[in-house]
Design a protein around this motif. Structure first.
Motif, PDB file in Angstrom:
ATOM      1  N   ASP A  57      41.917  24.956  22.764  1.00 46.78           N
ATOM      2  CA  ASP A  57      40.761  25.534  22.071  1.00 46.78           C
ATOM      3  C   ASP A  57      41.204  26.223  20.780  1.00 46.78           C
ATOM      4  O   ASP A  57      42.186  26.979  20.763  1.00 46.78           O
ATOM      5  CB  ASP A  57      40.050  26.551  22.969  1.00 46.78           C
ATOM      6  N   ASP A  58      40.500  25.946  19.702  1.00 51.86           N
ATOM      7  CA  ASP A  58      40.799  26.616  18.441  1.00 51.86           C
ATOM      8  C   ASP A  58      40.500  28.111  18.563  1.00 51.86           C
ATOM      9  O   ASP A  58      39.605  28.524  19.304  1.00 51.86           O
ATOM     10  CB  ASP A  58      39.951  26.029  17.306  1.00 51.86           C
ATOM     11  N   SER A  59      41.261  28.910  17.826  1.00 51.55           N
ATOM     12  CA  SER A  59      41.010  30.340  17.798  1.00 51.55           C
ATOM     13  C   SER A  59      40.839  30.795  16.353  1.00 51.55           C
ATOM     14  O   SER A  59      41.146  30.054  15.416  1.00 51.55           O
ATOM     15  CB  SER A  59      42.162  31.106  18.459  1.00 51.55           C
ATOM     16  N   ILE A  60      40.338  31.999  16.186  1.00 53.27           N
ATOM     17  CA  ILE A  60      40.094  32.549  14.854  1.00 53.27           C
ATOM     18  C   ILE A  60      40.960  33.785  14.650  1.00 53.27           C
ATOM     19  O   ILE A  60      41.035  34.649  15.514  1.00 53.27           O
ATOM     20  CB  ILE A  60      38.612  32.930  14.655  1.00 53.27           C
ATOM     21  N   GLU A  61      41.634  33.854  13.500  1.00 48.17           N
ATOM     22  CA  GLU A  61      42.400  35.035  13.130  1.00 48.17           C
ATOM     23  C   GLU A  61      41.792  35.650  11.884  1.00 48.17           C
ATOM     24  O   GLU A  61      41.367  34.925  10.975  1.00 48.17           O
ATOM     25  CB  GLU A  61      43.867  34.668  12.858  1.00 48.17           C
ATOM     26  N   TYR A  62      41.743  36.952  11.852  1.00 44.32           N
ATOM     27  CA  TYR A  62      41.205  37.672  10.698  1.00 44.32           C
ATOM     28  C   TYR A  62      42.369  38.369  10.010  1.00 44.32           C
ATOM     29  O   TYR A  62      42.954  39.308  10.547  1.00 44.32           O
ATOM     30  CB  TYR A  62      40.155  38.688  11.147  1.00 44.32           C
ATOM     31  N   VAL A  63      42.735  37.881   8.828  1.00 40.95           N
ATOM     32  CA  VAL A  63      43.892  38.408   8.110  1.00 40.95           C
ATOM     33  C   VAL A  63      43.496  38.697   6.667  1.00 40.95           C
ATOM     34  O   VAL A  63      43.014  37.809   5.951  1.00 40.95           O
ATOM     35  CB  VAL A  63      45.062  37.405   8.121  1.00 40.95           C
ATOM     36  N   GLY A  64      43.700  39.935   6.230  1.00 41.45           N
ATOM     37  CA  GLY A  64      43.431  40.272   4.834  1.00 41.45           C
ATOM     38  C   GLY A  64      42.005  39.990   4.407  1.00 41.45           C
ATOM     39  O   GLY A  64      41.762  39.468   3.316  1.00 41.45           O
ATOM     40  N   GLN A  65      41.048  40.287   5.259  1.00 44.54           N
ATOM     41  CA  GLN A  65      39.620  40.077   4.996  1.00 44.54           C
ATOM     42  C   GLN A  65      39.263  38.595   4.873  1.00 44.54           C
ATOM     43  O   GLN A  65      38.280  38.224   4.250  1.00 44.54           O
ATOM     44  CB  GLN A  65      39.178  40.824   3.721  1.00 44.54           C
ATOM     45  N   ARG A  66      40.072  37.742   5.469  1.00 46.43           N
ATOM     46  CA  ARG A  66      39.782  36.313   5.476  1.00 46.43           C
ATOM     47  C   ARG A  66      39.910  35.779   6.892  1.00 46.43           C
ATOM     48  O   ARG A  66      40.752  36.246   7.661  1.00 46.43           O
ATOM     49  CB  ARG A  66      40.750  35.557   4.548  1.00 46.43           C
TER      50      ARG A  66
END
Length: 235
Positions: A57-66
């Motif tokens: 399953d794909d996951s989402i990372e939040y890095v540097g407001q992106r």
């Protein structure tokens, strides 16, 4: 005969895998491969080596407001259950012309999965059309071609060919490189392939190559790109 280890099986597949470029970009006039092309080419080799590959399953990372979509590809030895995983990331654009939110996510997912597969199976070093190396190679070839044309002042252009640049009608190679480096900077700031930015700008100015930017229009195009770069860097 000793059983093959998971690493030997992976090595066998890396050695034998030939992933065709089964897709074609009509605008850019180039062939390319996607994740599905790679997976299709993998199937017989996986059977041969008694292994499987699957996409977690794909996951989402939040890095540097992106936001970055993370794709994970797993290679599993069916005989032992041992597993090797590789991850790749692609940034979701906030807005992409002609796409809704689900399509933007889907495009980022496909891109990340493709490069996770490339990393795991060492897809050959033939330059893909969405890589920086591909564009750098094309830039060098275009520059050499332009210099060759300029070194033949008495040669008349044939029918249906672009005229040479003897009268300064088009930008020179230095200006071309300035434009393309700015395009690369925008792509890097946005976290997306250079190809996407380049194709959008080419379409905007109704040309098929940055060498077709006129000398008179150079500042207009460069000014637009610099504005887009500032916007991308500010996010």
């Amino acid at each position: 005969m000793a059983e093959l280890t998971i690493y030997r099986k992976l090595l066998n597949i890396q050695r034998d895998l030939k992933a065709p470029k089964g897709q074609y970009n009509n605008f850019g006039k180039y062939s390319y491969r996607n994740a599905e092309d790679i997976m299709e080419a993998l199937k017989p080799l996986l059977v041969e080596n008694n292994a499987i590959t699957y996409i977690e399953d794909d996951s989402i990372e939040y890095v540097g407001q992106r936001y970055y979509l993370v794709a994970t590809i797993s290679f599993v030895d069916v005989e032992t259950g041992e597993k090797i995983t590789v991850k790749a990331r692609a940034r979701e654009e906030e807005i992409k012309k002609g796409m809704d939110g689900s399509q933007i996510t889907g495009a980022a997912s496909s891109y990340a999965r493709k490069y996770a597969l490339n990393g795991l199976f060492l897809i050959d070093d033939t330059k893909d059309a969405d890589s920086n190396e591909y564009h750098q190679q094309n830039n060098q070839k275009q520059g050499q071609k332009q210099q060759a044309q300029q070194s033949k002042p008495n040669q008349q252009p044939q029918n249906n060919q672009q005229p040479n640049n003897q009268q300064g009608q088009f930008i020179d190679n230095i200006q071309y490189q300035t434009i393309f480096r700015t395009v690369e900077s925008i792509a890097k700031a946005k976290g997306i392939p250079v190809d996407q930015i380049a194709n959008f700008v080419l379409s905007k100015y109704k040309i098929t190559d940055f060498h077709q930017v006129t000398a008179a229009g150079y500042e207009v195009v460069l000014g637009y790109l610099k504005t887009q770069l500032k916007i991308a860097q500010a996010k």
